[in-house]
Motif scaffolding. Structure first.
Motif, mmCIF file in Angstrom:
data_model
loop_
_atom_site.group_PDB
_atom_site.id
_atom_site.type_symbol
_atom_site.label_atom_id
_atom_site.label_comp_id
_atom_site.label_asym_id
_atom_site.label_seq_id
_atom_site.Cartn_x
_atom_site.Cartn_y
_atom_site.Cartn_z
ATOM 1 N N HIS A 1 0.828 -1.204 0.000
ATOM 2 C CA HIS A 1 0.000 0.000 0.000
ATOM 3 C C HIS A 1 0.868 1.262 0.000
ATOM 4 N N LEU A 2 1.953 1.244 0.753
ATOM 5 C CA LEU A 2 2.817 2.424 0.812
ATOM 6 C C LEU A 2 3.595 2.617 -0.481
ATOM 7 N N ILE A 3 3.987 1.522 -1.130
ATOM 8 C CA ILE A 3 4.660 1.632 -2.424
ATOM 9 C C ILE A 3 3.736 2.311 -3.427
ATOM 10 N N LYS A 4 2.466 1.917 -3.444
ATOM 11 C CA LYS A 4 1.520 2.549 -4.372
ATOM 12 C C LYS A 4 1.348 4.026 -4.040
ATOM 13 N N TRP A 5 1.253 4.337 -2.740
ATOM 14 C CA TRP A 5 1.100 5.735 -2.335
ATOM 15 C C TRP A 5 2.303 6.558 -2.789
ATOM 16 N N ALA A 6 3.507 6.041 -2.559
ATOM 17 C CA ALA A 6 4.724 6.773 -2.918
ATOM 18 C C ALA A 6 4.843 6.933 -4.429
ATOM 19 N N ALA A 7 4.533 5.875 -5.174
ATOM 20 C CA ALA A 7 4.609 5.960 -6.635
ATOM 21 C C ALA A 7 3.594 6.961 -7.169
ATOM 22 N N ASP A 8 2.391 6.945 -6.627
ATOM 23 C CA ASP A 8 1.370 7.901 -7.050
ATOM 24 C C ASP A 8 1.781 9.332 -6.729
ATOM 25 N N ALA A 9 2.604 9.500 -5.660
ATOM 26 C CA ALA A 9 3.076 10.828 -5.274
ATOM 27 C C ALA A 9 4.264 11.286 -6.109
ATOM 28 N N GLY A 10 4.760 10.412 -7.003
ATOM 29 C CA GLY A 10 5.832 10.792 -7.906
ATOM 30 C C GLY A 10 7.186 10.186 -7.623
ATOM 31 N N ALA A 11 7.326 9.441 -6.527
ATOM 32 C CA ALA A 11 8.626 8.842 -6.207
ATOM 33 C C ALA A 11 8.925 7.686 -7.155
ATOM 34 N N SER A 12 10.165 7.577 -7.565
ATOM 35 C CA SER A 12 10.567 6.471 -8.439
ATOM 36 C C SER A 12 11.409 5.434 -7.706
ATOM 37 N N VAL A 13 12.069 5.835 -6.629
ATOM 38 C CA VAL A 13 12.908 4.916 -5.861
ATOM 39 C C VAL A 13 12.483 4.951 -4.399
ATOM 40 N N GLY A 14 12.526 3.806 -3.756
ATOM 41 C CA GLY A 14 12.188 3.719 -2.338
ATOM 42 C C GLY A 14 13.276 3.010 -1.562
ATOM 43 N N ARG A 15 13.544 3.471 -0.360
ATOM 44 C CA ARG A 15 14.597 2.866 0.453
ATOM 45 C C ARG A 15 14.130 2.698 1.903
ATOM 46 N N SER A 16 14.855 1.875 2.620
ATOM 47 C CA SER A 16 14.611 1.684 4.047
ATOM 48 C C SER A 16 15.910 1.273 4.709
ATOM 49 N N MET A 17 15.935 1.324 6.030
ATOM 50 C CA MET A 17 17.114 0.926 6.796
ATOM 51 C C MET A 17 16.732 -0.161 7.785
#
Length: 296
Positions: free
Chosen positions: A96-112
């Motif tokens: 769900h968060l990946i879809k939210w971030a992609a819809d917001a324009g982000a192309s790359v996602g990271r975490s630690m």
């Protein structure tokens, strides 16, 4: 009862406290989520989304995504109640968060993920992330000292050094983000220009042999802490001057301690231990999804 995913609410707080009470019981450390949860709920908006997995009216999982830049999203705070682990709730929240971030324009996602957190490492891979780099913290004590090498607040020179540094390669171009604690984003020339004006950018040597940049001062465990987005250097002598410069810079702020992000390579860790003193015992791993749109 099937889980649902929804936006976090203030009345989830007690469930969040229960869920996180035993997360790291074997590490003698408390989870930070209860301390920041109310702020997370208040700050939800166009650049930040906090979701919970709900089963029977109770929050049994939580995760958050933050837009660090126009193209970079950071995923954090993934937790699942011990009685509900192994049911795919972590992946459900992440999807769900990946879809939210992609819809917001982000192309790359990271975490630690802490390197000792085996469950978190596995969950990251299950959610589609790949490990891309690792780092440690160095904690030189603030002190009124003078480095042997020349020190300048010079963002242009720092940028040139950073671009050719093996430390940059080891870190995949990432450094501590200036806006979000515990998050990493791509270090840019524009960021260094801003930090030089608002914080400090340090280069050492007439012909630069190292650089670091301060991103903020904050409070941690009752101490005032100066945080440095990254430190990279050429050799032991440069490391000694760089960490001395950081110690001196921190002393001018009157803080109690420092935290400097460095690459997790044998050379950097060994030289930092020799020149900078206290190095964190374990590395932290950074995971990445290179194209969120493919998974959204």
């Amino acid at each position: 009862m099937s889980p649902t995913v929804r936006t976090a609410r203030h009345d989830d707080y007690d469930d969040i406290v229960d869920m996180t009470s035993d997360v790291w019981a074997d590490r003698a450390m408390a989870d930070y989520i209860p301390d920041v949860f109310r702020d997370w709920v208040d700050d939800d908006g166009a650049a930040r989304k906090t979701l919970v997995a709900d089963v029977g009216g109770h929050a049994v999982g939580i995760a958050q995504a933050v837009l660090l830049t126009e193209t970079e999203a950071w995923f954090q705070g993934m937790r699942v109640d011990s009685e509900h682990r192994g049911k795919g709730l972590g992946s459900l929240l992440t999807d769900h968060l990946i879809k939210w971030a992609a819809d917001a324009g982000a192309s790359v996602g990271r975490s630690m993920v802490f390197s000792w957190n085996e469950a978190g490492l596995g969950q990251s891979l299950a959610a589609g992330f790949e490990a891309v780099t690792s780092f440690r913290w160095v904690h030189p004590d603030p002190a009124d000292v003078t480095p042997e090498m020349t020190v300048r607040n010079d963002p242009a020179t720092a940028w040139r050094y950073w671009q050719g540094s093996d430390g940059r390669d080891a870190l995949s171009g990432l450094a501590l983000d200036s806006g979000e604690s515990w998050a990493l984003s791509t270090l840019t020339q524009e960021t260094l220009d801003r930090l030089a004006a608002e914080q400090a950018v340090l280069t050492v040597g007439e012909k630069p042999q190292g650089m670091a940049c301060r991103v903020r001062t904050t409070e941690s465990d009752g101490e005032q802490l100066a945080e440095y987005a990254v430190g990279v250097w050429r050799d032991v002598a440069a490391a000694q001057s760089l960490f001395t410069a950081i110690a001196a810079d921190a002393a001018t702020l009157g803080v109690d301690a420092t935290r400097v992000l460095i690459p997790e390579t044998p050379r950097h860790v060994a030289q930092a231990a020799y020149a900078g003193g206290d190095v964190s015992e374990c590395p932290d791993y950074v995971f990445e999804i290179r194209d969120l749109r493919e998974l959204s």
